[in-house]
Motif scaffolding. Structure first.
Motif, PDB file in Angstrom:
ATOM      1  N   ASP A   3      37.861  44.560  42.664  1.00 53.76           N
ATOM      2  CA  ASP A   3      38.366  43.192  42.628  1.00 53.76           C
ATOM      3  C   ASP A   3      39.769  43.110  43.225  1.00 53.76           C
ATOM      4  O   ASP A   3      40.528  44.086  43.230  1.00 53.76           O
ATOM      5  CB  ASP A   3      38.446  42.664  41.199  1.00 53.76           C
ATOM      6  CG  ASP A   3      37.083  42.285  40.634  1.00 53.76           C
ATOM      7  OD1 ASP A   3      36.095  42.343  41.390  1.00 53.76           O
ATOM      8  OD2 ASP A   3      37.029  41.931  39.444  1.00 53.76           O
ATOM      9  N   ALA A   4      40.130  41.895  43.677  1.00 55.24           N
ATOM     10  CA  ALA A   4      41.509  41.623  44.078  1.00 55.24           C
ATOM     11  C   ALA A   4      42.396  41.549  42.847  1.00 55.24           C
ATOM     12  O   ALA A   4      41.925  41.321  41.726  1.00 55.24           O
ATOM     13  CB  ALA A   4      41.571  40.311  44.851  1.00 55.24           C
ATOM     14  N   ALA A   5      43.699  41.726  43.064  1.00 54.83           N
ATOM     15  CA  ALA A   5      44.644  41.703  41.947  1.00 54.83           C
ATOM     16  C   ALA A   5      44.956  40.292  41.472  1.00 54.83           C
ATOM     17  O   ALA A   5      45.459  40.110  40.364  1.00 54.83           O
ATOM     18  CB  ALA A   5      45.944  42.392  42.357  1.00 54.83           C
ATOM     19  N   TYR A   6      44.661  39.291  42.311  1.00 53.47           N
ATOM     20  CA  TYR A   6      44.957  37.900  41.963  1.00 53.47           C
ATOM     21  C   TYR A   6      43.667  37.152  41.627  1.00 53.47           C
ATOM     22  O   TYR A   6      42.650  37.311  42.303  1.00 53.47           O
ATOM     23  CB  TYR A   6      45.650  37.191  43.121  1.00 53.47           C
ATOM     24  CG  TYR A   6      47.017  37.722  43.454  1.00 53.47           C
ATOM     25  CD1 TYR A   6      48.158  37.191  42.876  1.00 53.47           C
ATOM     26  CD2 TYR A   6      47.161  38.760  44.370  1.00 53.47           C
ATOM     27  CE1 TYR A   6      49.419  37.678  43.189  1.00 53.47           C
ATOM     28  CE2 TYR A   6      48.413  39.260  44.693  1.00 53.47           C
ATOM     29  CZ  TYR A   6      49.540  38.710  44.095  1.00 53.47           C
ATOM     30  OH  TYR A   6      50.782  39.208  44.414  1.00 53.47           O
ATOM     31  N   SER A   7      43.740  36.312  40.628  1.00 56.72           N
ATOM     32  CA  SER A   7      42.610  35.474  40.268  1.00 56.72           C
ATOM     33  C   SER A   7      42.577  34.223  41.152  1.00 56.72           C
ATOM     34  O   SER A   7      43.615  33.600  41.406  1.00 56.72           O
ATOM     35  CB  SER A   7      42.726  35.031  38.809  1.00 56.72           C
ATOM     36  OG  SER A   7      41.764  34.027  38.510  1.00 56.72           O
ATOM     37  N   THR A   8      41.389  33.860  41.603  1.00 57.63           N
ATOM     38  CA  THR A   8      41.214  32.608  42.338  1.00 57.63           C
ATOM     39  C   THR A   8      40.341  31.630  41.551  1.00 57.63           C
ATOM     40  O   THR A   8      39.833  30.662  42.098  1.00 57.63           O
ATOM     41  CB  THR A   8      40.576  32.866  43.719  1.00 57.63           C
ATOM     42  OG1 THR A   8      39.318  33.548  43.549  1.00 57.63           O
ATOM     43  CG2 THR A   8      41.497  33.721  44.586  1.00 57.63           C
ATOM     44  N   ALA A   9      40.211  31.878  40.256  1.00 57.61           N
ATOM     45  CA  ALA A   9      39.334  31.049  39.420  1.00 57.61           C
ATOM     46  C   ALA A   9      39.799  29.598  39.366  1.00 57.61           C
ATOM     47  O   ALA A   9      38.979  28.675  39.277  1.00 57.61           O
ATOM     48  CB  ALA A   9      39.256  31.631  38.007  1.00 57.61           C
TER      49      ALA A   9
ATOM     50  N   PRO B 292      38.206  38.360  48.474  1.00 57.64           N
ATOM     51  CA  PRO B 292      37.335  38.608  47.329  1.00 57.64           C
ATOM     52  C   PRO B 292      37.437  40.009  46.751  1.00 57.64           C
ATOM     53  O   PRO B 292      36.865  40.302  45.699  1.00 57.64           O
ATOM     54  CB  PRO B 292      35.938  38.369  47.903  1.00 57.64           C
ATOM     55  CG  PRO B 292      36.067  38.712  49.357  1.00 57.64           C
ATOM     56  CD  PRO B 292      37.451  38.279  49.740  1.00 57.64           C
ATOM     57  N   ASP B 293      38.175  40.901  47.433  1.00 57.00           N
ATOM     58  CA  ASP B 293      38.284  42.291  46.985  1.00 57.00           C
ATOM     59  C   ASP B 293      39.636  42.831  47.425  1.00 57.00           C
ATOM     60  O   ASP B 293      40.404  42.133  48.089  1.00 57.00           O
ATOM     61  CB  ASP B 293      37.149  43.141  47.574  1.00 57.00           C
ATOM     62  CG  ASP B 293      36.966  42.928  49.072  1.00 57.00           C
ATOM     63  OD1 ASP B 293      37.894  42.370  49.715  1.00 57.00           O
ATOM     64  OD2 ASP B 293      35.920  43.305  49.621  1.00 57.00           O
ATOM     65  N   ASN B 294      39.967  44.047  47.030  1.00 54.75           N
ATOM     66  CA  ASN B 294      41.214  44.633  47.520  1.00 54.75           C
ATOM     67  C   ASN B 294      40.975  45.319  48.863  1.00 54.75           C
ATOM     68  O   ASN B 294      39.842  45.621  49.233  1.00 54.75           O
ATOM     69  CB  ASN B 294      41.839  45.568  46.482  1.00 54.75           C
ATOM     70  CG  ASN B 294      41.043  46.842  46.255  1.00 54.75           C
ATOM     71  OD1 ASN B 294      40.917  47.677  47.142  1.00 54.75           O
ATOM     72  ND2 ASN B 294      40.478  47.003  45.056  1.00 54.75           N
TER      73      ASN B 294
END
Length: 291
Positions: A258-264, A229-231
């Motif tokens: 935030d993390a660099a990748y979207s998990t939406a 969920p985060d870097n």
């Protein structure tokens, strides 16, 4: 549900097997049988996944409802590139082809390595932040290329045999209580994690997504990012990018750490969200499953 798991005795695969065993009838396909009998609720068959005949024989005999294909050489640099590429792509072709022939849906392990960031000669700035599954795949290495090919195999099998194939793209899987992404040499050296933009994911979040893909509604082939969920540094990602690369993409909507990748996409289609941050998980005492 009858589920076959390849790579089920590996460092992350064992967590998948431990979760699925009980609610489902699980059979693990591996090169070797466990010396101690393995998990009491799991069946085992020994075979070489690069042998198409052995794989087809095993899957037609078991006739599973679903296959979790998690077996692969998991990282570049430890094997000659041609061996890595041949192993990963041939195993995927054999397993997914046989799964399609018996009508089994598939969840397979891909990787954020498919994007081509981490093992590039010079890490590129991504086209967007956060990185979505629609981002171009541009690997320069044999490992990343093998993952692109395995996803293409998934697309082919989904089209040909009318089964669903979910390709999971984890980014540096961490085991609770270990978490090398929080080691001093990583945290104190910005360049150490720059290749995947300081991304990570807890193995239990990976398992959650595998289970969600197995039991959810996947149509055709779909790829899903799988990150925490985060870097891993707990700093604003934009600040990290500017410090390391001197720029951020024009298409940049990340906020805070935030993390660099979207998990939406996984949230929208499967109801999955990562819930384990390094802030708690790095020091957790959780027994590693025995399989």
């Amino acid at each position: 549900m009858d589920v076959v798991v390849t790579g089920g005795r590996g460092s992350s695969g064992r967590w998948i097997v431990d979760r699925l065993a009980g609610p489902h009838d699980v059979t693990v396909l591996d090169r070797r049988l466990p010396d101690d009998g393995g998990h009491p609720a799991v069946g085992y068959r020994a075979l070489d996944l690069t042998d198409a005949g052995s794989v087809f024989d095993a899957l037609t005999a078991i006739d599973p409802d679903a296959v979790v294909h998690w077996a692969a050489i998991p990282v570049a640099g430890n094997h000659p590139g041609v061996d890595l590429f041949q192993n990963n792509t041939l195993a995927a072709h054999n397993v997914l082809s046989a799964a399609g022939r018996v009508g089994a849906d598939v969840v397979q392990g891909s990787s954020d390595g498919a994007y081509g960031f981490f093992f590039a000669e010079e890490t590129p700035v991504p086209d967007e932040l956060p990185i979505t599954e629609q981002h171009a795949l541009r690997p320069e290495d044999d490992y990343g290329l093998s993952k692109v090919v395995t996803e293409e195999i998934g697309k082919t099998i989904a089209r040909r045999d009318d089964v669903s194939v979910a390709s999971i793209r984890p980014s540096w899987i961490q085991i609770p209580g270990e978490y090398p992404c929080r080691a001093e040499e990583y945290v104190d050296d910005l360049a150490a994690g720059a290749g995947n933009y300081w991304s990570y994911v807890d193995v239990r979040d990976v398992v959650d997504l595998v289970e969600a893909a197995l039991t959810g509604e996947v149509s055709g082939h779909e790829a899903f990012n799988c990150v925490g969920p985060d870097n891993a540094l707990g700093r604003p990602l934009v600040e990290l990018m500017r410090e390391q690369y001197g720029t951020v993409p024009d298409d940049c909507t990340v906020e805070g750490d935030d993390a660099a990748y979207s998990t939406a996409k996984a949230t929208e289609l499967l109801g999955w969200e990562p819930t384990r941050s390094w802030r708690e998980a790095a020091d957790e005492n959780v027994a590693v499953p025995t399989v």
